[in-house]
Scaffold this active site. Sequence first.
Site, PDB file in Angstrom:
ATOM      1  N   GLU A   4     -11.591  -3.588  -3.062  1.00 58.32           N
ATOM      2  CA  GLU A   4     -10.625  -2.598  -3.545  1.00 58.32           C
ATOM      3  C   GLU A   4     -10.382  -2.848  -5.026  1.00 58.32           C
ATOM      4  O   GLU A   4      -9.763  -3.850  -5.397  1.00 58.32           O
ATOM      5  CB  GLU A   4      -9.310  -2.742  -2.778  1.00 58.32           C
ATOM      6  N   HIS A  44      -9.962   2.159   0.261  1.00 62.02           N
ATOM      7  CA  HIS A  44      -9.875   1.095   1.261  1.00 62.02           C
ATOM      8  C   HIS A  44     -10.969   1.179   2.339  1.00 62.02           C
ATOM      9  O   HIS A  44     -10.692   0.923   3.525  1.00 62.02           O
ATOM     10  CB  HIS A  44      -8.489   1.133   1.896  1.00 62.02           C
ATOM     11  N   HIS A  89       0.799  -1.236   0.000  1.00 67.73           N
ATOM     12  CA  HIS A  89       0.000   0.000   0.000  1.00 67.73           C
ATOM     13  C   HIS A  89       0.833   1.288   0.000  1.00 67.73           C
ATOM     14  O   HIS A  89       0.533   2.245   0.714  1.00 67.73           O
ATOM     15  CB  HIS A  89      -0.948   0.007   1.200  1.00 67.73           C
TER      16      HIS A  89
HETATM   17  C1  BGC Z   1      -4.838  -6.325   2.133  1.00 68.99           C
HETATM   18  C2  BGC Z   1      -4.649  -7.050   3.433  1.00 68.99           C
HETATM   19  C3  BGC Z   1      -4.107  -6.072   4.425  1.00 68.99           C
HETATM   20  C4  BGC Z   1      -5.030  -4.902   4.546  1.00 68.99           C
HETATM   21  C5  BGC Z   1      -4.431  -3.857   5.426  1.00 68.99           C
HETATM   22  C6  BGC Z   1      -5.758  -5.182   2.343  1.00 68.99           C
HETATM   23  O1  BGC Z   1      -5.871  -4.462   1.172  1.00 68.99           O
HETATM   24  O2  BGC Z   1      -5.293  -7.180   1.138  1.00 68.99           O
HETATM   25  O3  BGC Z   1      -3.788  -8.140   3.301  1.00 68.99           O
HETATM   26  O4  BGC Z   1      -3.905  -6.660   5.664  1.00 68.99           O
HETATM   27  O5  BGC Z   1      -5.227  -4.324   3.305  1.00 68.99           O
HETATM   28  O6  BGC Z   1      -5.272  -3.496   6.388  1.00 68.99           O
END
Ligand code: BGC
Length: 388
Positions: free
Chosen positions: A327, A195, A121
């Site tokens: 997402e 998210h 991310h």
């Molecule tokens: C991911 C998870 C991750 C989360 C973070 C998601 O987009 O797929 O693996 O733990 O984001 O909070």
Amino acid sequence: MAGCQNNPGKQTSDIKMNLTKELYGEVDGKEIFQFTLKNENGITVKLINYGGIVTHLLVPDKNGKTEDVVLGYDNLPQYLGDTPYFGAIVGRYGNRIAKGEFELDGTAYKLATNNGPNHLHGGVKGFDKVVWDAEEFVFPEKAGVILNYLSKDGEESYPGNLDVKVTYTLTNKNELKINYEATTDKATVVNLTHHSYFNLKGQGNGDILDHHLQLMADRYIPVDQALIPTGELREVKASAMDFTTPHSIGSRIAKVDGGYDHTWAVNDFDGKKIRLAAKVTEPKSGRMMEVYTDQPGVQFYTGNFLDGSLTGKQGKAYNKHSGFCLETQHYPDSPNQPDFPSVVLRPGEKYETGTVYKFGIEEEGNRCRGKASCMLEHSSAYSVIGDW
Ligand code: BGC
């Protein structure tokens, strides 16, 4: 530019949307505002220009009772602390890049490894943790906020000055639209997403295992222990990953190690068309959410890492599976996977993608057309960006 300046022909009385703005706090000497968007059908979206976070999303149920259907916090200090990306814009690269490494045009790049051995991310300080410039707009049938952020060359070790614009729009057709745009002055990789953790019963009202999910995807992307794709696109048929027809999220989750946290390859990807990717219904409240996107994939994550240690809005504890994310994005680790659609953006090109979260009511599998309580006006497709 609140008001109707962008639409001088229209009278104020034509405006069916409502937008207000309040000071929410300060980060790095910059003001953070909370924008409240309301439509005529009782939907309210609140968002802030820190992380582009959607803090609240209020949606009526089949009886007109409104609940806040996203997880999050009550105030800015909490968002500055520990958060698993609640409601945020995620970038420069949403999802994982194996070992934080990739090569582009012969140059090797090494990003932070902030998720075990991998990059997740956007790194240590991704787009979810920066202050965005914000400008609001109101039209008769839609209102929103345009967020801008300049991610400097070398930020989080990514190449190129990336000029990013994200537009959140709430419409009177009960859509929350997110339009992402970006340009760069050096070749780079980009994969932006949103998210929010949804719970259509209302945040803090138990888990999401009884929600029904349909994913318009015949294939998904298998991953290794560290959630990095193996490179394969596998048929979902006859497996716990098969949501081509609606299934309750909990019905087969025990068969999936750790819970759902995978990317599905949404059918009918052509790089342009916005098509239905997912549909979720919550049988008791009747709330329904459809997700439309032009992206190749959708990460379906069932809040597996929530463990009750985070206290969210109104003091609600967020336990495992108390929210789900959908997402829309490119496949994980695309910079290292030559067979996946490209995530490279070059100078002179424009990154432009769109996602729509659309809300409505569905009772016992039937659309409730004609009922006063039914908000949904089903739109089967958005042809291309700009069409909406
Ligand atoms: C991911 C998870 C991750 C989360 C973070 C998601 O987009 O797929 O693996 O733990 O984001 O909070």
